[in-house]
Enzyme design. Sequence first.
Site, PDB file in Angstrom:
ATOM      1  N   LYS A 194       1.747 -11.324   2.780  1.00 23.88           N
ATOM      2  CA  LYS A 194       2.948 -10.906   2.073  1.00 23.88           C
ATOM      3  C   LYS A 194       4.140 -11.694   2.597  1.00 23.88           C
ATOM      4  O   LYS A 194       4.235 -11.947   3.802  1.00 23.88           O
ATOM      5  CB  LYS A 194       3.173  -9.405   2.309  1.00 23.88           C
ATOM      6  CG  LYS A 194       2.066  -8.525   1.751  1.00 23.88           C
ATOM      7  CD  LYS A 194       2.054  -8.549   0.236  1.00 23.88           C
ATOM      8  CE  LYS A 194       1.043  -7.555  -0.318  1.00 23.88           C
ATOM      9  NZ  LYS A 194       1.072  -7.534  -1.792  1.00 23.88           N
ATOM     10  N   LYS A 302      -5.553  -6.142 -12.189  1.00 24.38           N
ATOM     11  CA  LYS A 302      -5.770  -4.847 -11.530  1.00 24.38           C
ATOM     12  C   LYS A 302      -5.927  -3.801 -12.614  1.00 24.38           C
ATOM     13  O   LYS A 302      -4.996  -3.585 -13.403  1.00 24.38           O
ATOM     14  CB  LYS A 302      -4.542  -4.452 -10.700  1.00 24.38           C
ATOM     15  CG  LYS A 302      -4.237  -5.333  -9.533  1.00 24.38           C
ATOM     16  CD  LYS A 302      -2.989  -4.812  -8.807  1.00 24.38           C
ATOM     17  CE  LYS A 302      -2.647  -5.698  -7.642  1.00 24.38           C
ATOM     18  NZ  LYS A 302      -1.403  -5.271  -6.971  1.00 24.38           N
TER      19      LYS A 302
END
Length: 393
Positions: A194, A302
Amino acid sequence: MNKKIKIQEIFNEINNLSPVQHTPIVIKNIKLHIRKMKLNQPFETSFARMDMLPKIFIEITFATKNGKEITGIGESPFLPAPWYDGEHLSGGHAILEEFIVPSLKNNVKPITNANDFIACYKWVVGGNIAKVGAEGAYWDFLGKLLKKPVWKLWNGTQKKVECGTSIGLEKTDSEVIEKIRISLSKKIKRIKIKIKPGRDITLVQSIRKEFPNIPLQVDGNAAYDLQNPKHVEMLRKLDKFNLLMIEQPGPNDDIYFHSRLSTKIKTSICLDESILHLRHAYEAVELWNKNKILDRLIINIKPPRVGGFWEAVKIAKFCEKVGVKVWCGGMIESALGKAANVHLSTLSGFVLPADHVSFPEYFKKDIAKSLEYKNGCLIAPNKSGWGVERIKL
Ligand code: OSB
Ligand code: MG
């Protein structure tokens, strides 16, 4: 690269894809189980540091005409607050309890395929994470009815699924590097870290110093302003680190400025937050194709973000046909949701490693045993439905 592809024709074909047909079924009962699951270690993104993930498990009992009853279970993996896509536990619970569940219970039309099931609550705008839990219960049931693992109902072919891991932000670069080292020792196929403005270039630089050749990608989770030249310049500086992709640097609902960014940098751009359904994938493909850089577009699929597995299957097939690489992202699901994502990843369009595992395991206490991870891979189950046994809700 500007291939002459007939995007609209491919879209139409995929949009009309027929799911498995089955004997008419009715919905007998629906139960919602709310669980707040504690993480083994905090997970930090550009938007928050999380130590708990709240979920709703949806248990639906279906009956066939001859009275045979089968129960399926799905998962709605909410985040603790509306950081990522506007959904959260109490809002999602209300959408399920007040709208989706009654729409399913009061349905009088015959249900003989996934489209009939989805049609019951399709009128609900948004609520994608709520919706995926209901549809997950349907596919688990259908697999059990037909005595097949769900991936076979979708014509999945890659039984062995390659795994990557998503590593959160930490106070220091060396803490991130330690976590990467642990994952690499477990033979993980790729690392995603991240990033956010100010925690990007030097972080990636120190990782590359330690691990010059590992398959590495970064995820900005909407933290960059793509209309700000300084932010674009920061992202451009990442070009020299040989990254697999930069995932969703810009705003959650933006596709257009991502496509403009992609004309300015060499590293592929991967869309996550901004792809909520098949038509969004179309929009992205058209924009990148018009800019003659379609080979620089990647899509993270997703099921919770796109509101269901069938929509996810369609996006994967669409992307495969237009030549865009996809991979299956995660929402820190339980062992059940992760297994469902593995079923999805068996489709041939999924050509890049997914966010399926974490070291240590995601949760202090999970609702079931995770699929067995070995040498960077998970194997899609052969058992009926999701193939997850001994679920304790
Ligand atoms: O952007 O992919 C993301 C987790 C929560 C919300 C968004 C994201 C993530 C992850 C972790 O990166 C994925 C996982 O391991 O499940
Ligand atoms: Mg992401």
